[in-house]
Write an enzyme that holds these catalytic residues in place. Structure first.
Site, PDB file in Angstrom:
ATOM      1  N   LEU A  12      40.305  47.624 -32.541  1.00 38.66           N
ATOM      2  CA  LEU A  12      41.223  47.252 -33.509  1.00 38.66           C
ATOM      3  C   LEU A  12      42.712  46.619 -33.024  1.00 38.66           C
ATOM      4  CD1 LEU A  12      40.626  49.775 -36.360  1.00 38.66           C
ATOM      5  CD2 LEU A  12      39.207  47.785 -35.735  1.00 38.66           C
ATOM      6  N   SER A 140      42.585  56.341 -41.121  1.00 35.96           N
ATOM      7  CA  SER A 140      41.105  56.079 -41.542  1.00 35.96           C
ATOM      8  C   SER A 140      40.617  56.536 -42.662  1.00 35.96           C
ATOM      9  CB  SER A 140      40.326  57.007 -40.336  1.00 35.96           C
ATOM     10  OG  SER A 140      39.120  57.081 -40.613  1.00 35.96           O
ATOM     11  N   TYR A 153      38.866  65.635 -35.615  1.00 31.64           N
ATOM     12  CA  TYR A 153      39.131  64.045 -35.778  1.00 31.64           C
ATOM     13  C   TYR A 153      39.887  63.730 -37.400  1.00 31.64           C
ATOM     14  CZ  TYR A 153      38.823  58.801 -36.495  1.00 31.64           C
ATOM     15  OH  TYR A 153      39.401  57.821 -36.633  1.00 31.64           O
ATOM     16  N   LYS A 157      43.342  62.821 -38.383  1.00 34.84           N
ATOM     17  CA  LYS A 157      43.784  61.423 -39.256  1.00 34.84           C
ATOM     18  C   LYS A 157      44.340  61.917 -40.625  1.00 34.84           C
ATOM     19  CE  LYS A 157      42.661  58.277 -36.583  1.00 34.84           C
ATOM     20  NZ  LYS A 157      43.594  57.212 -36.119  1.00 34.84           N
ATOM     21  N   THR A 188      33.341  48.900 -32.967  1.00 32.10           N
ATOM     22  CA  THR A 188      34.201  48.675 -31.852  1.00 32.10           C
ATOM     23  C   THR A 188      33.601  49.364 -30.622  1.00 32.10           C
ATOM     24  OG1 THR A 188      35.692  50.663 -32.363  1.00 32.10           O
ATOM     25  CG2 THR A 188      36.345  48.478 -33.462  1.00 32.10           C
TER      26      THR A 188
HETATM   27  N1  LIG Z   1      36.530  51.634 -35.385  1.00 28.70           N
HETATM   28  C1  LIG Z   1      36.668  52.209 -36.429  1.00 28.70           C
HETATM   29  O1  LIG Z   1      35.528  52.387 -37.234  1.00 28.70           O
HETATM   30  C2  LIG Z   1      37.615  52.979 -36.880  1.00 28.70           C
HETATM   31  C3  LIG Z   1      37.804  53.469 -38.219  1.00 28.70           C
HETATM   32  C4  LIG Z   1      39.025  54.244 -38.658  1.00 28.70           C
HETATM   33  C5  LIG Z   1      40.082  54.405 -37.719  1.00 28.70           C
HETATM   34  N2  LIG Z   1      40.014  53.892 -36.552  1.00 28.70           N
HETATM   35  C6  LIG Z   1      41.044  54.169 -35.796  1.00 28.70           C
HETATM   36  O2  LIG Z   1      41.619  52.664 -35.167  1.00 28.70           O
HETATM   37  C7  LIG Z   1      42.322  53.003 -33.968  1.00 28.70           C
HETATM   38  C8  LIG Z   1      41.342  52.251 -32.987  1.00 28.70           C
HETATM   39  O3  LIG Z   1      39.937  52.393 -32.947  1.00 28.70           O
HETATM   40  P1  LIG Z   1      39.022  51.439 -32.266  1.00 28.70           P
HETATM   41  O4  LIG Z   1      37.817  51.672 -32.990  1.00 28.70           O
HETATM   42  O5  LIG Z   1      39.610  50.102 -31.984  1.00 28.70           O
HETATM   43  O6  LIG Z   1      39.049  52.208 -30.544  1.00 28.70           O
HETATM   44  P2  LIG Z   1      38.480  51.672 -29.139  1.00 28.70           P
HETATM   45  O7  LIG Z   1      37.391  50.401 -29.539  1.00 28.70           O
HETATM   46  O8  LIG Z   1      38.069  52.828 -28.772  1.00 28.70           O
HETATM   47  O9  LIG Z   1      39.805  51.167 -28.536  1.00 28.70           O
HETATM   48  C9  LIG Z   1      40.967  52.052 -28.368  1.00 28.70           C
HETATM   49  C10 LIG Z   1      42.007  51.357 -28.034  1.00 28.70           C
HETATM   50  O10 LIG Z   1      43.013  52.362 -27.630  1.00 28.70           O
HETATM   51  C11 LIG Z   1      43.393  52.762 -26.206  1.00 28.70           C
HETATM   52  N3  LIG Z   1      43.568  54.165 -26.068  1.00 28.70           N
HETATM   53  C12 LIG Z   1      42.703  55.271 -26.426  1.00 28.70           C
HETATM   54  N4  LIG Z   1      43.370  56.456 -26.182  1.00 28.70           N
HETATM   55  C13 LIG Z   1      44.541  55.932 -25.718  1.00 28.70           C
HETATM   56  C14 LIG Z   1      45.778  56.768 -25.374  1.00 28.70           C
HETATM   57  N5  LIG Z   1      45.621  58.021 -25.316  1.00 28.70           N
HETATM   58  N6  LIG Z   1      46.886  56.025 -25.213  1.00 28.70           N
HETATM   59  C15 LIG Z   1      46.862  54.777 -24.915  1.00 28.70           C
HETATM   60  N7  LIG Z   1      45.838  53.932 -25.239  1.00 28.70           N
HETATM   61  C16 LIG Z   1      44.822  54.676 -25.665  1.00 28.70           C
HETATM   62  C17 LIG Z   1      41.991  52.305 -25.343  1.00 28.70           C
HETATM   63  O11 LIG Z   1      42.279  51.809 -24.163  1.00 28.70           O
HETATM   64  P3  LIG Z   1      42.138  52.730 -22.951  1.00 28.70           P
HETATM   65  O12 LIG Z   1      40.883  53.723 -23.133  1.00 28.70           O
HETATM   66  O13 LIG Z   1      41.996  52.138 -21.597  1.00 28.70           O
HETATM   67  O14 LIG Z   1      43.171  53.622 -23.302  1.00 28.70           O
HETATM   68  C18 LIG Z   1      41.726  51.010 -26.141  1.00 28.70           C
HETATM   69  O15 LIG Z   1      42.583  49.947 -26.081  1.00 28.70           O
HETATM   70  C19 LIG Z   1      42.145  54.392 -33.475  1.00 28.70           C
HETATM   71  O16 LIG Z   1      43.113  55.183 -34.139  1.00 28.70           O
HETATM   72  C20 LIG Z   1      40.782  55.059 -34.402  1.00 28.70           C
HETATM   73  O17 LIG Z   1      40.731  56.223 -34.949  1.00 28.70           O
HETATM   74  C21 LIG Z   1      38.824  52.982 -36.115  1.00 28.70           C
END
Ligand SMILES: NC(=O)c1ccc[n+]([C@@H]2O[C@H](COP(=O)([O-])OP(=O)(O)OC[C@H]3O[C@@H](n4cnc5c(N)ncnc54)[C@H](OP(=O)(O)O)[C@@H]3O)[C@@H](O)[C@H]2O)c1
Length: 235
Positions: A12, A140, A153, A157, A188
């Site tokens: 995201l 979320s 988790y 959230k 993602t």
């Molecule tokens: N995808 C979904 O379905 C969904 C739904 C609801 C909410 N969300 C929320 O949206 C956000 C992004 O999720 P995503 O699905 O895009 O995840 P993702 O594809 O796993 O990407 C996560 C990003 O955050 C970085 N990251 C993770 N932990 C970190 C830390 N401790 N410090 C700095 N950077 C960090 C990762 O890079 P590195 O690993 O290199 O640190 C990566 O760039 C999260 O907060 C997640 O809970 C996602």
């Protein structure tokens, strides 16, 4: 605009960066993620695709207070007002309260809640003084609804949603906007290897579209909540 996005190298955060970069206004980006190589590769690609932008990046773990504050101070060091702050860095670990490993709640709270709290608290006095800016907190559907395998988790959230709502109330008189984003499942890296059909889920770009649109309203309007779900509903 000066745009700060945490967790920007994938998913995201990456989609939101690309959406703002594509509007050709020459924004400055301040991006972070833990893995320096992945972050650098994305930042380099973004800069090359959108030459009018300025892409600055900083590798750090936002779940570690000293690193989150160092990132915040690095941003402040550019002496530019923060227009958009996207508290997006987060981690999804499924589990149940009864049997998830010891320490998962602490880890989820660190990465999903404290990360936003630490960064925001350093940048906030400057945003309040400038009387401008817009903070997005990536909550979320798990902030709104309990579900099987929610566990730590979902607890973290819910807490982030509480942070976002309190911040919104606090910042009303200061001309700083706060939006809580509540996405359901979007395809993602968090979902890769899960076996779930990507077509069943939202696209990361769907969330980016909403963040972008919300950031472009008049100063008199604040979208407080963005709730998005896959067309077929939650999984
Ligand atoms: N995808 C979904 O379905 C969904 C739904 C609801 C909410 N969300 C929320 O949206 C956000 C992004 O999720 P995503 O699905 O895009 O995840 P993702 O594809 O796993 O990407 C996560 C990003 O955050 C970085 N990251 C993770 N932990 C970190 C830390 N401790 N410090 C700095 N950077 C960090 C990762 O890079 P590195 O690993 O290199 O640190 C990566 O760039 C999260 O907060 C997640 O809970 C996602």
């Amino acid at each position: 605009m000066n745009i700060v996005i945490t967790g920007a190298s994938k998913g995201l955060g990456k989609a939101i960066s690309e959406k703002f970069a594509a509007d050709k206004q020459g924004h400055s980006f301040f991006l972070c993620a833990r893995n320096a190589e992945t972050l650098k590769a994305f930042a380099t690609e973004l800069q090359a695709r959108f030459p009018r932008t300025t892409v600055n990046f900083y590798a750090c773990d936002m779940g570690v207070k000293a690193e989150a504050e160092a990132f915040a101070n690095w941003v402040l060091g550019f002496n530019k007002p923060v227009d958009i702050l996207v508290n997006n860095a987060g981690q999804f670990v499924p589990g149940s309260i009864s049997n998830e490993p010891e320490g998962v709640l602490e880890q989820m709270i660190q990465v999903n809640l404290y990360s936003a709290y630490y960064l925001t608290r350093v940048l906030l006095p400057h945003m309040i003084q400038a009387r401008q800016g817009h903070i997005f907190n990536m909550c979320s559907i798990a902030s709104l609804k309990a579900y099987d395998n929610g566990g730590a988790y979902s607890i973290s959230k819910y807490a982030l949603a509480g942070f976002s709502r309190n911040l919104r109330e606090e910042l009303k008189p200061h001309q700083v906007k706060v939006t809580a984003v509540y996405p359901g499942a979007a395809y993602t890296d968090s979902w890769s290897g899960s076996g779930v059909d990507p077509q069943r889920l939202m696209d990361a770009g769907d969330i980016a579209e909403m963040v972008y649109a919300t950031a472009h309203l008049s100063p008199r309007a604040c979208v407080e909540d963005i709730i998005l779900r896959p067309q077929l509903g939650d999984l």
